[in-house]
Design a protein around this motif. Structure first.
Motif, PDB file in Angstrom:
ATOM      1  N   PRO A 131      13.432  34.055  -8.008  1.00  0.00           N
ATOM      2  CA  PRO A 131      13.849  35.461  -7.886  1.00  0.00           C
ATOM      3  C   PRO A 131      15.364  35.621  -7.742  1.00  0.00           C
ATOM      4  O   PRO A 131      15.958  36.521  -8.350  1.00  0.00           O
ATOM      5  N   HIS A 132      15.976  34.747  -6.951  1.00  0.00           N
ATOM      6  CA  HIS A 132      17.446  34.779  -6.828  1.00  0.00           C
ATOM      7  C   HIS A 132      18.102  34.456  -8.166  1.00  0.00           C
ATOM      8  O   HIS A 132      19.093  35.089  -8.561  1.00  0.00           O
ATOM      9  N   ALA A 133      17.530  33.489  -8.882  1.00  0.00           N
ATOM     10  CA  ALA A 133      18.087  33.101 -10.182  1.00  0.00           C
ATOM     11  C   ALA A 133      18.061  34.271 -11.160  1.00  0.00           C
ATOM     12  O   ALA A 133      19.022  34.487 -11.915  1.00  0.00           O
ATOM     13  N   TYR A 134      16.979  35.037 -11.173  1.00  0.00           N
ATOM     14  CA  TYR A 134      16.897  36.204 -12.051  1.00  0.00           C
ATOM     15  C   TYR A 134      17.996  37.208 -11.705  1.00  0.00           C
ATOM     16  O   TYR A 134      18.599  37.810 -12.608  1.00  0.00           O
ATOM     17  N   GLU A 135      18.244  37.399 -10.441  1.00  0.00           N
ATOM     18  CA  GLU A 135      19.245  38.379 -10.032  1.00  0.00           C
ATOM     19  C   GLU A 135      20.649  37.968 -10.465  1.00  0.00           C
ATOM     20  O   GLU A 135      21.404  38.776 -11.004  1.00  0.00           O
ATOM     21  N   ILE A 136      21.012  36.699 -10.236  1.00  0.00           N
ATOM     22  CA  ILE A 136      22.377  36.311 -10.603  1.00  0.00           C
ATOM     23  C   ILE A 136      22.534  36.230 -12.113  1.00  0.00           C
ATOM     24  O   ILE A 136      23.622  36.498 -12.648  1.00  0.00           O
ATOM     25  N   PHE A 137      21.458  35.908 -12.826  1.00  0.00           N
ATOM     26  CA  PHE A 137      21.514  35.886 -14.289  1.00  0.00           C
ATOM     27  C   PHE A 137      21.666  37.304 -14.828  1.00  0.00           C
ATOM     28  O   PHE A 137      22.498  37.573 -15.703  1.00  0.00           O
ATOM     29  N   LYS A 138      20.865  38.215 -14.305  1.00  0.00           N
ATOM     30  CA  LYS A 138      20.926  39.604 -14.763  1.00  0.00           C
ATOM     31  C   LYS A 138      22.314  40.214 -14.527  1.00  0.00           C
ATOM     32  O   LYS A 138      22.877  40.868 -15.422  1.00  0.00           O
ATOM     33  N   HIS A 139      22.864  39.976 -13.347  1.00  0.00           N
ATOM     34  CA  HIS A 139      24.119  40.631 -12.974  1.00  0.00           C
ATOM     35  C   HIS A 139      25.349  39.778 -13.307  1.00  0.00           C
ATOM     36  O   HIS A 139      26.470  40.172 -12.975  1.00  0.00           O
ATOM     37  N   LYS A 140      25.122  38.593 -13.946  1.00  0.00           N
ATOM     38  CA  LYS A 140      26.220  37.709 -14.353  1.00  0.00           C
ATOM     39  C   LYS A 140      27.095  37.360 -13.157  1.00  0.00           C
ATOM     40  O   LYS A 140      28.331  37.351 -13.227  1.00  0.00           O
ATOM     41  N   GLU A 141      26.433  37.042 -12.038  1.00  0.00           N
ATOM     42  CA  GLU A 141      27.128  36.690 -10.806  1.00  0.00           C
ATOM     43  C   GLU A 141      27.306  35.180 -10.708  1.00  0.00           C
ATOM     44  O   GLU A 141      26.579  34.404 -11.321  1.00  0.00           O
TER      45      GLU A 141
END
Length: 393
Positions: free
Chosen positions: A373-383
């Protein structure tokens, strides 16, 4: 087993689910050792939830070790290391024998009017449980799995599942000639590899655009000229760099997630908030895709040039500038990658000690499956400089 499951718009979680089992003599069970997050997964995460159900297992870029095979599976055996193509194809139907594996007639979703089934995707493409999990049931395993050697880390071969084969098709379908100029929209994983493959196939000059600093830097160190699309008018810049003519070939690698289309972005968000039945109707009858990258591609290609569209689109009534395309005599090629069509071309570039495509310089994050879930968030937001994530079950 543990698996990454869809729980609602912008919500995924790792849950305990039943282990897969052999259901057909053409099945195999693979213990997943690496599985990547794809930009297409973000379409499910944010946009296409009306086509999936709570608890569906996501993921279509997996590899691992064969645990069990059905009676009709003979080219792989338990203990083999394999990569699993994202499209599920039989290898023997009319389409497959012609190399159109993404249109396999054995797994084609005729009731939905769509092509071959895909792992970890929607009801439109078979709703087959995906590979962001500890184990995966592989249908049509008498053909699909790709055996790979043991002497390199997973990440050298993992992207045969999608990124490498998709990017290879994008470049091959761009009609690249020796010394020609190629322009690539977007420098996500597909754009990165498409640009490198274009150079490998003989392009004299490869230009690519993006606005994310880490993506621009990765492309630069792999020999690609870059344009920051937050600072320049990209089509105008491409014309300036090509004496006013435009690029001979353009690879559009962004798709429906393109920035710079505020009206369509609002439409996508609105559709995602509707009840599933109404949302499906909106997607299937409206032009909801964000078309900024596609329009950039059309504006940047020269007259009589080729645009190869590999970014995914989902709207059924998207407006495109047909008069301009017809007047310029542009050739368009597009579609899902026919993964196994390209494996024999790519494999020799992966098995040696050298790395001509720069495959070892793509992954920015390796995380345990539990942190998906964390990986999806940083991938989506290019963080955190995130360009490509590989999960380790």
């Amino acid at each position: 087993m543990r698996a990454l499951t869809w729980q609602g718009t912008a919500k995924v979680s790792v849950e305990t689910v039943p282990d897969p089992r052999i259901q057909e003599p053409t099945d195999a069970i693979v213990r997943i050792t690496s599985t990547a997050i794809c930009g297409s997964d973000l379409h499910l995460y944010d946009v296409l939830g009306m086509y999936i159900d709570q608890g569906d297992i996501l993921g279509h870029e997996p590899m691992g070790i064969v645990e069990e095979v059905g009676a009709e599976v003979t080219h792989i055996k338990p203990g083999d290391r394999v990569v699993i193509p994202f499209n599920i194809s039989c290898g023997h139907c009319w389409m497959c024998t012609r190399g159109y594996f993404a249109q396999c007639e054995t797994t084609q979703n005729v009731d939905q009017g769509k092509g071959a089934s895909l792992f970890g995707y929607t009801k439109l493409y078979g709703q087959v449980p995906g590979g962001q999990a500890q184990y995966l049931r592989v249908p049509q395993a008498q053909f699909g799995p790709i055996k790979v050697p043991d002497h390199h880390p997973d990440e050298r071969f993992l992207f045969l599942s999608d990124v490498l084969t998709t990017s290879w098709q994008a470049a091959k379908w761009a009609d690249i000639e020796p010394g020609s100029t190629v322009f690539v929209t977007g420098l996500g994983p597909i754009g990165q590899m498409s640009a490198r493959i274009a150079r490998h196939l003989g392009a004299g000059r490869v230009i690519a655009s993006d606005s994310v600093p880490e993506r621009l830097e990765m492309a630069r160190r792999n020999g690609i000229e870059v344009l920051n699309d937050s600072e320049v008018d990209v089509p105008a810049a491409v014309l300036d760099l090509t004496s006013g003519r435009g690029a001979d070939s353009v690879i559009e690698s962004v798709g429906m997630e393109a920035h710079g289309s505020p009206i369509q972005a609002a439409a996508v968000k609105a559709a995602g908030m509707l009840p599933d039945k109404l949302a499906r109707k909106a997607v299937e009858t409206a032009g909801i895709d964000r078309l900024a990258a596609l329009n950039t591609a059309f504006a940047a290609v020269r007259r009589a040039g080729t645009v190869s569209i590999i970014g995914v689109y989902g709207g059924n009534a998207d407006p495109i500038p047909m008069m301009d395309l017809f007047d310029k005599g542009v050739t368009l090629r597009m579609g899902q990658a026919h993964v196994k069509r390209w494996v024999d071309d790519i494999m020799p570039l992966l098995t040696g000690d050298d790395d001509p495509l720069g495959v070892d310089d793509l992954v920015t994050h390796q995380l345990p499956l539990e942190e998906a879930p964390h990986a999806y968030e940083i991938f989506k937001h290019k963080e955190d400089g995130c360009i490509k994530v590989v999960l380790k079950p």
